[in-house]
Design an enzyme around this catalytic site. Sequence first.
Site, short mmCIF file in Angstrom:
data_model
loop_
_atom_site.label_atom_id
_atom_site.label_comp_id
_atom_site.label_asym_id
_atom_site.label_seq_id
_atom_site.Cartn_x
_atom_site.Cartn_y
_atom_site.Cartn_z
N GLY A 77 0.62 -1.26 -0.12
CA GLY A 77 0.00 0.07 0.07
C GLY A 77 0.74 1.28 -0.01
N ARG A 141 1.06 -5.67 -4.98
CA ARG A 141 1.23 -6.69 -3.86
C ARG A 141 1.53 -8.07 -4.28
NH1 ARG A 141 -0.89 -4.31 0.67
NH2 ARG A 141 -2.30 -2.58 0.34
N ASP A 172 5.44 -7.77 5.49
CA ASP A 172 5.33 -8.74 4.71
C ASP A 172 6.43 -8.41 3.35
OD1 ASP A 172 3.68 -10.55 5.61
OD2 ASP A 172 1.89 -9.09 5.29
N LYS A 198 8.20 0.89 5.52
CA LYS A 198 6.92 1.64 4.87
C LYS A 198 5.79 0.93 5.59
CE LYS A 198 4.64 0.34 2.46
NZ LYS A 198 3.62 -0.47 1.66
N THR A 199 4.98 1.72 6.09
CA THR A 199 3.69 1.55 6.32
C THR A 199 2.95 2.46 7.25
OG1 THR A 199 1.93 0.13 7.47
CG2 THR A 199 4.13 -0.03 8.40
N ASP A 201 0.40 2.23 8.92
CA ASP A 201 -0.08 1.57 10.18
C ASP A 201 0.60 1.72 11.12
OD1 ASP A 201 -2.13 0.83 8.44
OD2 ASP A 201 -1.96 -1.28 8.73
#
Length: 546
Positions: A77, A141, A172, A198-199, A201
């Site tokens: 994402g 992805r 992941d 990176k994220t 979240d």
Amino acid sequence: MEKSALQQARAAYQPKLPKALQGYVKVKEGSATQSVDNQEEIKKLFPNTYGMPLIKFEESDRENQAKMNVGVILSGGQAPGGHNVITGLFDTIKKLNPQNRLYGFLMGPEGLVAHNYIEITADFIDDYRNTGGFDMIGSGRTKLEKEEQFEKGIEIIRHLDINAIVIVGGDDSNTNACVLAEYYAAKNYGVQVIGCPKTIDGDLKNDQIETSFGFDTATKTYNELIGNIERDCNSARKYWHFIKVMGRSASHIALECALQCQPNICLISEEIEKKDMTLNDIVEQLCTVIAERAAHGNNFGAIIIPEGLIEFIPALGRLIDELDDLLAVHGEEYINLDIEAQRDYILSHLSEENAAMFRTLPEGVAHQLSLERDPHGNVQVSLIETEELLSDMCDAKLAQWKKEGKYTGKFAAQHHFFGYEGRCAVPSNFDADYCYALGASAAQLIANGKTGYMAIVKNTTAPREKWLAGGVPITMMLNMERRNGEMKPVIRKALVDLNGKPFKAFVALRDKWARETCFIYPGPIQYWGPDNICDQPTKTLALEKG
């Protein structure tokens, strides 16, 4: 590419680098490392990249003119700042040696496998400096986990004379980077693989990674929106706003937004799991606050809900785990059935306890839980309308309480889900600087012959010049977890620490926020002005680092 006035102004912004990355760089190696858990299994799976030392960059008086061509992949994402990782990487490899080249593999890891790429040049990259999004080269992805993928990748790597691949992604994607690094090292292909954290979240962090990039910008974007809703809420005084925010596996975004905006209620998934709360327990808790505020004439409020809440309700978590395994094994025969047949199929294959739980769920939620999994085998929690489920259940319970004389207020709900709104925002100064430094760190890891490392930048609550750059072996972050019905090595996700300073700061204030209207309206991200407004880190990071 046509630019807005903001983009034109942001293009001129020069990200600030840590002092160690501003001139010539040397490597200081720390002690050997080991994985966070399952050490023997991880060591067996990664014999060539296990146990490597931590890396710290220091200033040097010796020039390194390393010759290298590099490929870069954006995976998973989108997160604000991804383009600055690439610009930091590009500028640094060109500074090392102007002959060096950077290739972008298009639409994620699949670009490497399908040999779909572009060369990133100075003219091309200048359109993307300090911009949001991943549209420079796109993202995807596709999982890099099969030998035939690695071998297809090596064909284009050899053709372009690439020395190293940089994979920018979450837990992941960086696990896949670790697998790829190990495979190329075992084959003696001479190809380095470096990851970047990176994220939005915020769940890719540990002792070495203080924060994942994009979290700062995304939460500041959501905070503006939540603040706007709170102001509307306090103006109209007739709605309860149920606001779901991104965060599939952890509640970092919800917690940060609560610390910034001070809503009446913020649910923290990790706390709900620890307290072994049921869905009805949660609804009871929400309704108690709603009723108490109504008793004081306040039939309005704001509630923040983490996206992944459903998975953390223990009984539902057990159901989801069994559904994950069931769909991993029988997904193909299940997926082509109609909705009614799918429900019957699931009920006939579930254990008695989980089948009973499945039957009690509203039909829509039960269907959403049994949809096809994402490429990593995870339930697609963003498709589960948790905010509407909770408000419907609150409405029913409050109606019951009204009949019993326990509630005299009026209840009306509005629903919001903030997800995509934050993923491609123009990066804050923090993320613009942090990502640029991560790209520069990745380039220096390559220049110093490292593979299987993740680029890191630490001390990020200090002024930029005092930030510390280096690398951490990805194997250090691995443990074994069940994925798609099998035990696999993965980077351990960082959940909200219930003993940590950010959560404790929230707990100390939440009862007051529940009773009173303490809303804060953070406003939009500021790019120019005083440092204490433009360059401040998240409350989470400030509290964690003291």
